[in-house]
Enzyme design. Sequence first.
Site, mmCIF file in Angstrom:
data_model
loop_
_atom_site.group_PDB
_atom_site.id
_atom_site.type_symbol
_atom_site.label_atom_id
_atom_site.label_comp_id
_atom_site.label_asym_id
_atom_site.label_seq_id
_atom_site.Cartn_x
_atom_site.Cartn_y
_atom_site.Cartn_z
ATOM 1 N N ASP A 214 0.839 -1.196 0.000
ATOM 2 C CA ASP A 214 0.000 0.000 0.000
ATOM 3 C C ASP A 214 0.881 1.255 0.000
ATOM 4 O O ASP A 214 1.869 1.335 0.737
ATOM 5 C CB ASP A 214 -0.872 -0.023 1.270
ATOM 6 C CG ASP A 214 -1.908 1.072 1.278
ATOM 7 O OD1 ASP A 214 -2.759 1.086 0.378
ATOM 8 O OD2 ASP A 214 -1.881 1.920 2.195
ATOM 9 N N GLU A 277 1.521 -0.587 -5.055
ATOM 10 C CA GLU A 277 0.492 0.409 -5.353
ATOM 11 C C GLU A 277 1.235 1.743 -5.344
ATOM 12 O O GLU A 277 1.467 2.342 -4.291
ATOM 13 C CB GLU A 277 -0.612 0.405 -4.296
ATOM 14 C CG GLU A 277 -1.755 1.322 -4.695
ATOM 15 C CD GLU A 277 -2.156 2.339 -3.654
ATOM 16 O OE1 GLU A 277 -3.149 3.031 -3.873
ATOM 17 O OE2 GLU A 277 -1.480 2.468 -2.624
HETATM 18 C C1 BGC Z 1 -5.588 2.217 -0.480
HETATM 19 C C2 BGC Z 1 -6.722 3.022 0.027
HETATM 20 C C3 BGC Z 1 -6.314 3.619 1.370
HETATM 21 C C4 BGC Z 1 -4.991 4.362 1.273
HETATM 22 C C5 BGC Z 1 -4.403 4.660 2.600
HETATM 23 C C6 BGC Z 1 -4.578 3.318 -0.704
HETATM 24 O O1 BGC Z 1 -3.779 3.255 -1.607
HETATM 25 O O2 BGC Z 1 -5.873 1.509 -1.651
HETATM 26 O O3 BGC Z 1 -7.900 2.299 0.109
HETATM 27 O O4 BGC Z 1 -7.292 4.520 1.762
HETATM 28 O O5 BGC Z 1 -4.058 3.624 0.556
HETATM 29 O O6 BGC Z 1 -3.894 3.492 3.180
#
Ligand code: BGC
Length: 556
Positions: A214, A277
């Site tokens: 993340d 991500e």
């Molecule tokens: C996740 C989100 C989240 C954020 C903070 C993002 O990239 O996919 O759902 O709110 O990270 O952790």
Amino acid sequence: MTQELTSPSPAPQAPGTGRGPGWWRDAVIYQVYVRSFADSDGDGIGDLRGARERLPYLKDLGVDAVWLTPFYASPQADGGYDVADYRAVDPLFGTLQDADELIRTAHDLGLRVIVDIVPNHTSDRHPWFQDPELARQRYLFRPGKGESGELPPNDWESVFGGPAWTRTDRGDWYLHLFAPEQPDLNWDNPEVHAEFEAIMRFWLDLGVDGFRVDVAHGMIKAPGLPDIGHGAQAQLIGAQVLPFFDQDGVHAIHRAWRRLLDGYGDAHGKQVIGVAEAWAPTAERLALYVRPDELHQAFNFQFLNAPWQSDALRSVIDASLAATASVGAPTTWVLSNHDVVRHTTRLGGSLARARAATLLMLALPGSAYLYQGEELGLPEVTDLPDEVRQDPAFFRGGRATGAVGPGTDTESAPDGVAAGGQDGFRDGCRVPLPWSGELPPYGFGPGGSWLPQPADWGGLTVAAQTGDPASTLELYRAALELRRRLPGLGDGPMSWAPAPDGVLALTRPGLLCTVNTLGHDVGLPAPGTPLLSSAPVTVDDATAQLPGDSCTWWAI
Ligand code: BGC
């Protein structure tokens, strides 16, 4: 003009190490948003047992792996992306034993399991943040500006809206790029590195096959935490390097994790992966996250954000393939996830376009991520009442999402649906899945559902679509079956073939894929025998009529 694009050849199998061509290079990975997938105990919230019971459905759908969104102990200030204990399962979702059983069942079915790891921030209920001494070392505290420190230390804004700083009772401020309940960790502290490596080993020992990282572009902040100088910073995410996102320093962390993943995989005769991500301003900068000694995959949000327009699609596909080829990585395609408007709605509210976009995605070289419910053609729910919404951005007056950058196809979005979802928020793509029956909760579980499901979803359930060859579910099943069967799909070469304006034609070994992005039929010489089409295609006297907003796979 025909252009040859070659995706890089896989690394040779290193005997005895469990490394090989790389299962992830062309894997189709299905995102399970746990709280909305299947509820086993009737509390209206999806859980790990519910997910385990539905794994045969995913096997039958034809995916290779599942990615589970966070199910760890959490106050749920941001749907579990605020983790209080990275080694515990939140009672909402079950127990550690449920996680263990889910992983074992998936493996028995031949499905791999990826779990989320959230390293940019923890929950404010995490024991480190609760202990003032530890907190000072492991998070980003700074004195305020102004005569008595009453102003935030800099001008950074939270992705969810408002300042990225909150003042403590002690008078200093802490940084939170997301909600105040999600303080950012201090990655200059080696204890933070050690802890995340230990957390990864904990889940690897439980059998997981990888991690979705993340906010993989966020952990390192520019020295001195400099001001940005203007507002509306959420719009800049993914458009430029910011002092808090896409700093070069993050790559050292990913290199260390790659060593850990490879070392673990070698020791256990398996391949475990990391998927970033990451929001980066260009395909080239995104490719840095998947250099050979960094993570294995990165979500390709540039493709997700491309408008339904042949030139735009072609250039984003070219740029993505070229950038990843330059570092020897496969490309990763995605159209929907829990942070963005479902692509049925995003692409002009058109199921026809959504089906076509999916067939295009599955014909491209590389790996693809599916978001639960897209195989049912679910639309975004755009009329949720305010009192049921849970997206923290809604309560902070922010525009959008966890990390959704600019460039969403707002022009073709229906009225009232902003880039980030309903009014720019994310609950509308998180409504629990309809499995069967005519009435809510449509077999989601024995109780209700934490967000209300629309009254007209009876025709969209898994049960209603199963066996109907015209259904979106059967289209996905057929596409995934062909993808497994045809050696030319997945990893490998791709080239463009000549096509009329508004139409894309791409060839893979033994297969040609046409995409008509126009709203009307287009005729062309039949390129082969139709194998699968998102809309009925006709061939008469060697002329094919491609329906508007359709994609067809042809055997050549
Ligand atoms: C996740 C989100 C989240 C954020 C903070 C993002 O990239 O996919 O759902 O709110 O990270 O952790």
